[in-house]
Design a protein around this motif. Structure first.
Motif, short mmCIF file in Angstrom:
data_model
loop_
_atom_site.label_atom_id
_atom_site.label_comp_id
_atom_site.label_asym_id
_atom_site.label_seq_id
_atom_site.Cartn_x
_atom_site.Cartn_y
_atom_site.Cartn_z
N PHE A 218 17.23 34.71 18.60
CA PHE A 218 16.68 34.19 17.34
C PHE A 218 15.31 34.82 17.12
O PHE A 218 14.61 35.19 18.06
N ASP A 219 14.98 34.95 15.86
CA ASP A 219 13.74 35.60 15.46
C ASP A 219 13.23 34.85 14.24
O ASP A 219 13.71 35.05 13.12
N GLU A 220 12.28 33.95 14.44
CA GLU A 220 11.79 33.09 13.38
C GLU A 220 10.37 33.48 12.99
O GLU A 220 9.50 33.62 13.85
N ARG A 221 10.15 33.65 11.70
CA ARG A 221 8.80 33.88 11.18
C ARG A 221 8.58 32.96 10.00
O ARG A 221 9.42 32.88 9.09
N SER A 222 7.48 32.23 10.01
CA SER A 222 7.18 31.33 8.90
C SER A 222 5.74 31.50 8.48
O SER A 222 4.87 31.83 9.29
N VAL A 223 5.49 31.31 7.19
CA VAL A 223 4.15 31.36 6.63
C VAL A 223 3.92 30.06 5.88
O VAL A 223 4.64 29.74 4.93
N GLN A 224 2.95 29.30 6.34
CA GLN A 224 2.62 28.01 5.74
C GLN A 224 1.26 28.12 5.06
O GLN A 224 0.30 28.63 5.66
N ARG A 225 1.18 27.66 3.80
CA ARG A 225 -0.08 27.77 3.06
C ARG A 225 -0.46 26.43 2.42
O ARG A 225 0.41 25.71 1.91
N PHE A 226 -1.76 26.13 2.48
CA PHE A 226 -2.36 25.00 1.78
C PHE A 226 -3.29 25.59 0.71
O PHE A 226 -4.11 26.45 1.03
N SER A 227 -3.20 25.11 -0.52
CA SER A 227 -4.05 25.66 -1.58
C SER A 227 -4.31 24.62 -2.65
O SER A 227 -3.74 23.50 -2.63
N ASN A 228 -5.18 24.99 -3.61
CA ASN A 228 -5.47 24.15 -4.77
C ASN A 228 -5.91 22.76 -4.35
O ASN A 228 -5.40 21.74 -4.82
N LEU A 229 -6.91 22.70 -3.47
CA LEU A 229 -7.42 21.41 -3.00
C LEU A 229 -8.18 20.69 -4.12
O LEU A 229 -9.02 21.31 -4.80
N GLN A 230 -7.88 19.43 -4.30
CA GLN A 230 -8.56 18.59 -5.29
C GLN A 230 -8.90 17.26 -4.65
O GLN A 230 -8.02 16.62 -4.03
N ALA A 231 -10.16 16.86 -4.78
CA ALA A 231 -10.59 15.59 -4.17
C ALA A 231 -9.77 14.43 -4.72
O ALA A 231 -9.57 14.32 -5.95
N ALA A 232 -9.27 13.60 -3.82
CA ALA A 232 -8.48 12.43 -4.23
C ALA A 232 -9.40 11.40 -4.84
O ALA A 232 -10.53 11.20 -4.36
N PRO A 233 -8.96 10.72 -5.91
CA PRO A 233 -9.82 9.68 -6.53
C PRO A 233 -10.02 8.49 -5.61
O PRO A 233 -9.22 8.24 -4.72
#
Length: 233
Positions: A218-233
């Motif tokens: 098996f050969d697994e590659r993953s790219v995880q991204r977090f973006s567009n952060l907005q302060a929660a009210p």
């Protein structure tokens, strides 16, 4: 022998378990490196803010897009694909991820402060790179904790205002996390970006896992991204 659903689940569980290492991540002497890391962790803990954000996961087999809102139920809502089109094991994987995700993954997190044997590798003026040993206490996810001792880590920190800019986790040698499964290579690189509060979070995590299960590679590659952060009210 063809891949069975069980084999795919093992490979995916390993990959997702490693992604969770940080949903989870040195010295003139070791004490100096540990002190700088402790400063970075303390500063991040003091500045922590709840954010809503966009989240994506890309692999060779799938692309998931979701939105996290700390005030919503569920907090992680899949935008694409349609959840009704997911296979059972994919749906279970996303539901598990939704339960486990608590918010932004801070690079200088409390769990990162639990690594051991922090040693200076080099000082480049503006930044310093340290090696470290992951511990069970520094890793989130029960499956990944089982092979914490097989991993090694490196982190790059700002010298002037202590914070982590990059983390790398890897396995220096092949190992077997369970019967009939052999992991030949693990390499995880986390890129840390300033959040609106000034502290750095894991904006991108690239994970690569290579090995075999029941005699099949098996050969697994993953790219995880977090973006567009907005302060929660």
């Amino acid at each position: 022998m063809a891949w069975s659903a069980g084999m795919f689940r093992i490979a995916r569980t390993l990959a997702l378990g490693i992604v969770a290492l940080f949903f989870a991540a040195n010295a003139m002497a070791q004490a100096r490196g540990s002190a700088v890391l402790a400063q970075a962790v303390a500063a991040t803990q003091a500045a922590k803010t709840d954010y809503a954000f966009d989240w994506t996961l890309n692999t060779a087999k799938q692309t998931w897009r979701a939105r996290f809102d700390p005030n919503a139920t569920p907090r992680l809502r899949m935008l694409a694909p349609d959840p009704s089109n997911l296979k059972n094991d994919e749906r279970e994987g996303f539901e598990r991820l939704s339960r486990d995700m608590e918010g932004v993954s801070w690079c200088a997190s409390e769990t990162m402060g639990r690594v051991s044997n922090v040693q200076l590798v080099r000082n480049d003026g503006a930044t310093s790179t340290y090696s470290f040993q992951p511990t069970r206490e520094s890793i989130r996810g029960e499956q990944a904790r089982r092979f914490a001792d097989r991993l090694r880590g490196e982190m790059t920190m700002l010298n002037e205002t202590p914070d982590i800019t990059r983390v790398r986790l890897f396995a220096p040698a092949a190992f077997s996390p369970m019967p009939l499964v052999n992991v030949e290579r693990i390499d995880i690189v986390i890129t840390c970006t300033p959040a609106p509060n000034g502290r750095r979070y894991a904006s991108e995590t690239v994970s690569e896992v290579h090995g075999s299960a029941f005699g099949q590679a098996f050969d697994e590659r993953s790219v995880q991204r977090f973006s567009n952060l907005q302060a929660a009210p």
